[in-house]
Scaffold this active site. Sequence first.
Site, PDB file in Angstrom:
ATOM      1  N   ARG A 156       0.960  -1.127  -0.162  1.00  0.00           N
ATOM      2  CA  ARG A 156      -0.011   0.067  -0.044  1.00  0.00           C
ATOM      3  C   ARG A 156       0.593   1.005   0.206  1.00  0.00           C
ATOM      4  O   ARG A 156       1.258   1.389   1.163  1.00  0.00           O
ATOM      5  CB  ARG A 156      -0.902  -0.047   1.079  1.00  0.00           C
ATOM      6  CG  ARG A 156      -1.993   1.075   1.412  1.00  0.00           C
ATOM      7  CD  ARG A 156      -2.471   1.101   2.774  1.00  0.00           C
ATOM      8  NE  ARG A 156      -1.524   1.980   3.660  1.00  0.00           N
ATOM      9  CZ  ARG A 156      -1.323   1.714   4.882  1.00  0.00           C
ATOM     10  NH1 ARG A 156      -1.928   0.713   5.442  1.00  0.00           N
ATOM     11  NH2 ARG A 156      -0.334   2.487   5.480  1.00  0.00           N
ATOM     12  N   HIS A 202      -3.477   4.501   4.663  1.00  0.00           N
ATOM     13  CA  HIS A 202      -4.734   3.404   4.889  1.00  0.00           C
ATOM     14  C   HIS A 202      -6.022   4.100   4.181  1.00  0.00           C
ATOM     15  O   HIS A 202      -6.610   3.443   3.557  1.00  0.00           O
ATOM     16  CB  HIS A 202      -4.480   3.065   6.341  1.00  0.00           C
ATOM     17  CG  HIS A 202      -5.779   2.140   6.313  1.00  0.00           C
ATOM     18  ND1 HIS A 202      -5.962   0.888   6.164  1.00  0.00           N
ATOM     19  CD2 HIS A 202      -6.958   2.497   7.052  1.00  0.00           C
ATOM     20  CE1 HIS A 202      -7.328   0.645   6.621  1.00  0.00           C
ATOM     21  NE2 HIS A 202      -8.120   1.325   7.075  1.00  0.00           N
ATOM     22  N   TYR A 238       4.306   5.604  11.462  1.00  0.00           N
ATOM     23  CA  TYR A 238       4.556   4.173  11.648  1.00  0.00           C
ATOM     24  C   TYR A 238       5.561   3.678  10.721  1.00  0.00           C
ATOM     25  O   TYR A 238       5.916   2.446  11.036  1.00  0.00           O
ATOM     26  CB  TYR A 238       3.351   3.335  12.107  1.00  0.00           C
ATOM     27  CG  TYR A 238       2.411   3.559  10.954  1.00  0.00           C
ATOM     28  CD1 TYR A 238       2.396   2.746   9.820  1.00  0.00           C
ATOM     29  CD2 TYR A 238       1.141   4.274  11.029  1.00  0.00           C
ATOM     30  CE1 TYR A 238       1.283   2.671   8.811  1.00  0.00           C
ATOM     31  CE2 TYR A 238       0.234   4.354   9.980  1.00  0.00           C
ATOM     32  CZ  TYR A 238       0.318   3.444   8.967  1.00  0.00           C
ATOM     33  OH  TYR A 238      -0.413   3.546   8.018  1.00  0.00           O
TER      34      TYR A 238
END
Length: 375
Positions: free
Chosen positions: A270, A274, A283
């Site tokens: 990805r 998100h 992160y």
Amino acid sequence: MVTSRKGAGGKTAAKKKAGAAGPDLVQLLTPEGDLVEHPDYSIDLTPEEYRGLYRDMVLVRRIDAEGTALQRQGQLGLWAPLLGQEAAQVGSGRAQTAEDFAFPTYREHGVAWCRDVDPVNLLGMFRGVNNGGWDPNEKNFALYTIVIGSQTLHATGYAMGMQRDGREAAVIAYFGDGASSQGDVNEAFVFASVNNAPVVFFCQNNQWAISEPNERQFRVPLYQRAAGFGFPGVRVDGNDVLACLAVTKAALERARTGNGPMLVEAFTYRMGAHTTSDDPTRYRDSDELEEWKAKDPILRMRAFLEKNKYADEAFFKDVDTEADTVAADIRERCVSMPDPKPISIFDHVYAEPHPLMDEERAEYGAYWESFEGAH
Ligand SMILES: Cc1ncc(C[n+]2csc(CCOP(=O)(O)OP(=O)(O)O)c2C)c(N)n1
């Protein structure tokens, strides 16, 4: 869920074991755009079909980028970008026949494209003006599912129905690596297995379940999990549209001809956030992103077309122009979508008229009318 996990787990043995691609990855097209042989899967398309896959991926990426831009401009409440997952979605989408039925998550914009769903309907859902807007039975494409993994159960039940009706079609259920931890997905695997249901479980392992990396989700590579349920699993290069097409075609054909379910793990990434409310820099290491940019599914296909002289500059230009046109069209139609009347929330709760719904609609209507200036 979005917590700072920088370094949590790091490059642990578990990450190497479960997360790394490894030699068991089915690949037909290298990142440099060269075709390679595989003992179990092959591809032989016409130049026009190869060009078609490239065009699909470019248009889908553009539709996706438009979704992100529209959200940033306040036209959508949220958008779930697919950037990087075009090959997994277009490959598996184009592997389906008109009779097959797909059950998506909320990120399957590329599959929706292949199932001929008007992209404006996807935008409408994220704008909050409709609940999907397409007829699942007309497109053989179920409505988007936000509840993680639940569609794998719907897909299995639908596949069992098809099986009992004696139909020569298969079902494909999309889900993510994070969803593999859900009870629903594991229940779907059990049911599909013992009933020999004609369903392909297509997992896009994009490495992250929001902020949870693969090594925090499982210790055994995902595709290997299928063996424990009694059906085969295969890991395919999710950035290779040709491998995704070949493997999904074979899995669907296997299901269609009475050989039961199969798990396909499309190993991909990805590249975006998100959703538009997520910030992956909290992160995720930037070098990870750089590593995957080098495996870009569209650049890889373009290199293949160029090397084989299957496409010229004019073709690439035409596709880009078409992408501009599609983007302008969906933007215009999205921003002019009217807000639904609040009372319409009662319209599609039941397929048939329902007395309780009528009562609630009347009650809410009266309440709404009590406001000054209400129409
Ligand atoms: C049952 C359920 N639990 C939690 C959530 C919140 N949630 C939304 S997306 C997500 C992560 C999903 O990750 P994955 O399945 O890998 O799919 P991806 O979004 O990466 O494609 C979670 C936990 C939800 N929507 N439904």
